[in-house]
Design an enzyme around this catalytic site. Sequence first.
Site, PDB file in Angstrom:
ATOM      1  N   THR A  29       0.850  -1.193   0.000  1.00 57.38           N
ATOM      2  CA  THR A  29       0.000   0.000   0.000  1.00 57.38           C
ATOM      3  C   THR A  29       0.880   1.235   0.000  1.00 57.38           C
ATOM      4  OG1 THR A  29      -0.074  -0.012   2.425  1.00 57.38           O
ATOM      5  CG2 THR A  29      -1.899  -1.103   1.249  1.00 57.38           C
ATOM      6  N   ASN A  31       1.502   4.515   1.211  1.00 56.97           N
ATOM      7  CA  ASN A  31       1.017   5.361   2.302  1.00 56.97           C
ATOM      8  C   ASN A  31       1.151   6.833   1.922  1.00 56.97           C
ATOM      9  OD1 ASN A  31       1.509   2.698   3.355  1.00 56.97           O
ATOM     10  ND2 ASN A  31       1.356   3.549   5.403  1.00 56.97           N
ATOM     11  N   GLU A  81      -4.008   4.655   2.747  1.00 57.69           N
ATOM     12  CA  GLU A  81      -3.049   3.835   2.001  1.00 57.69           C
ATOM     13  C   GLU A  81      -3.723   3.057   0.877  1.00 57.69           C
ATOM     14  OE1 GLU A  81      -1.491   0.634   4.529  1.00 57.69           O
ATOM     15  OE2 GLU A  81      -2.019   1.731   6.308  1.00 57.69           O
TER      16      GLU A  81
HETATM   17  P1  ADP Z   1       5.052   0.634   3.574  1.00 56.64           P
HETATM   18  O1  ADP Z   1       4.709   0.149   4.946  1.00 56.64           O
HETATM   19  O2  ADP Z   1       6.350   1.403   3.526  1.00 56.64           O
HETATM   20  O3  ADP Z   1       3.911   1.395   2.949  1.00 56.64           O
HETATM   21  P2  ADP Z   1       4.354  -1.596   1.845  1.00 56.64           P
HETATM   22  O4  ADP Z   1       4.763  -3.017   2.054  1.00 56.64           O
HETATM   23  O5  ADP Z   1       2.924  -1.235   2.074  1.00 56.64           O
HETATM   24  O6  ADP Z   1       5.311  -0.693   2.711  1.00 56.64           O
HETATM   25  O7  ADP Z   1       4.792  -1.236   0.360  1.00 56.64           O
HETATM   26  C1  ADP Z   1       4.399  -0.005  -0.177  1.00 56.64           C
HETATM   27  C2  ADP Z   1       5.264   0.473  -1.334  1.00 56.64           C
HETATM   28  O8  ADP Z   1       5.298  -0.501  -2.379  1.00 56.64           O
HETATM   29  C3  ADP Z   1       4.649   1.714  -1.960  1.00 56.64           C
HETATM   30  O9  ADP Z   1       5.065   2.893  -1.285  1.00 56.64           O
HETATM   31  C4  ADP Z   1       5.165   1.650  -3.397  1.00 56.64           C
HETATM   32  O10 ADP Z   1       6.409   2.328  -3.475  1.00 56.64           O
HETATM   33  C5  ADP Z   1       5.380   0.152  -3.641  1.00 56.64           C
HETATM   34  N1  ADP Z   1       4.377  -0.497  -4.518  1.00 56.64           N
HETATM   35  C6  ADP Z   1       4.689  -1.380  -5.512  1.00 56.64           C
HETATM   36  N2  ADP Z   1       3.595  -1.827  -6.142  1.00 56.64           N
HETATM   37  C7  ADP Z   1       2.527  -1.220  -5.545  1.00 56.64           C
HETATM   38  C8  ADP Z   1       1.112  -1.277  -5.784  1.00 56.64           C
HETATM   39  N3  ADP Z   1       0.581  -2.049  -6.749  1.00 56.64           N
HETATM   40  N4  ADP Z   1       0.306  -0.503  -5.004  1.00 56.64           N
HETATM   41  C9  ADP Z   1       0.837   0.267  -4.029  1.00 56.64           C
HETATM   42  N5  ADP Z   1       2.159   0.358  -3.759  1.00 56.64           N
HETATM   43  C10 ADP Z   1       3.019  -0.369  -4.495  1.00 56.64           C
HETATM   44  N1  RBF Z   2      -6.296  -3.309   8.249  1.00 57.47           N
HETATM   45  C1  RBF Z   2      -7.077  -3.741   9.270  1.00 57.47           C
HETATM   46  O1  RBF Z   2      -6.633  -3.748  10.404  1.00 57.47           O
HETATM   47  N2  RBF Z   2      -8.368  -4.157   9.066  1.00 57.47           N
HETATM   48  C2  RBF Z   2      -8.922  -4.197   7.827  1.00 57.47           C
HETATM   49  O2  RBF Z   2     -10.094  -4.569   7.706  1.00 57.47           O
HETATM   50  C3  RBF Z   2      -8.109  -3.801   6.715  1.00 57.47           C
HETATM   51  N3  RBF Z   2      -8.577  -3.872   5.449  1.00 57.47           N
HETATM   52  C4  RBF Z   2      -7.776  -3.519   4.403  1.00 57.47           C
HETATM   53  C5  RBF Z   2      -8.255  -3.643   3.104  1.00 57.47           C
HETATM   54  C6  RBF Z   2      -7.462  -3.305   2.020  1.00 57.47           C
HETATM   55  C7  RBF Z   2      -8.002  -3.472   0.637  1.00 57.47           C
HETATM   56  C8  RBF Z   2      -6.147  -2.807   2.243  1.00 57.47           C
HETATM   57  C9  RBF Z   2      -5.270  -2.441   1.087  1.00 57.47           C
HETATM   58  C10 RBF Z   2      -5.665  -2.672   3.536  1.00 57.47           C
HETATM   59  C11 RBF Z   2      -6.466  -3.024   4.625  1.00 57.47           C
HETATM   60  N4  RBF Z   2      -6.016  -2.904   5.932  1.00 57.47           N
HETATM   61  C12 RBF Z   2      -6.797  -3.330   6.974  1.00 57.47           C
HETATM   62  C13 RBF Z   2      -4.771  -2.197   6.215  1.00 57.47           C
HETATM   63  C14 RBF Z   2      -3.572  -3.084   6.422  1.00 57.47           C
HETATM   64  O3  RBF Z   2      -3.541  -3.537   7.771  1.00 57.47           O
HETATM   65  C15 RBF Z   2      -2.338  -2.235   6.104  1.00 57.47           C
HETATM   66  O4  RBF Z   2      -2.371  -1.855   4.747  1.00 57.47           O
HETATM   67  C16 RBF Z   2      -1.063  -2.956   6.410  1.00 57.47           C
HETATM   68  O5  RBF Z   2      -0.989  -3.236   7.779  1.00 57.47           O
HETATM   69  C17 RBF Z   2       0.159  -2.170   5.955  1.00 57.47           C
HETATM   70  O6  RBF Z   2       0.165  -0.876   6.459  1.00 57.47           O
HETATM   71 MG    MG Z   3       1.951   0.631   2.935  1.00 52.60          MG
END
Ligand code: ADP
Ligand code: RBF
Ligand code: MG
Length: 150
Positions: A29, A31, A81
């Site tokens: 995601t 952020n 996110e």
């Molecule tokens: P963080 O906790 O730092 O957000 P994540 O595991 O959620 O780490 O990874 C997020 C990062 O992955 C984003 O900031 C982006 O640079 C990269 N990324 C690659 N593919 C995607 C995607 N399809 N959607 C969102 N982020 C992506």
């Molecule tokens: N986090 C939760 O704690 N509960 C949820 O129901 C939840 N639903 C999510 C649904 C989607 C489609 C996405 C992308 C994230 C969701 N998350 C949820 C957030 C998730 O915990 C978070 O993206 C990761 O912990 C990384 O920051």
């Molecule tokens: Mg993230």
Amino acid sequence: MVETVAAIRLSATVVAGFGRGGKQLGCPTANMCPKDLGDALHNTPTGIYCGWATVDGAGPYMAVASVGWNPTFGNSEKTIEPHLLHDFKSDFYGAKIDLLLAAYIRPELPFSSLDALIEAIQNDIAVSRTWLSTPEGQALVADPLFAAKL
Ligand code: ADP
Ligand code: RBF
Ligand code: MG
């Protein structure tokens, strides 16, 4: 299946989170920087939404976004996110995201296992892809948020 909402338009640079999305949940995601979001961070009701997003002007790509405190993990800060339904070749920390949230899917829930959260996320992705592929979902690509900035 989804509840359409009045368009929520958000713009921010991508910052690092806890590194949990991709590694633990198989769903990275992007952020959004809380400072860039300003009042919108607090004004956007928590929940899981779908819509469209551009990354440094590329796209729009389908998106599904989490707004809230990640109750499964008990975060102390609210985050917005989006996960983009696109296969990016590399990370894009520091890029600018323009995100349009157009439909509400469900509330954020405190899941009792990682597997249950992963399953819910996969279902959210499927629901998003289906709804965004309808004429109503497709029409949102013409939103002013995505109009070429001169
Ligand atoms: P963080 O906790 O730092 O957000 P994540 O595991 O959620 O780490 O990874 C997020 C990062 O992955 C984003 O900031 C982006 O640079 C990269 N990324 C690659 N593919 C995607 C995607 N399809 N959607 C969102 N982020 C992506
Ligand atoms: N986090 C939760 O704690 N509960 C949820 O129901 C939840 N639903 C999510 C649904 C989607 C489609 C996405 C992308 C994230 C969701 N998350 C949820 C957030 C998730 O915990 C978070 O993206 C990761 O912990 C990384 O920051
Ligand atoms: Mg993230």
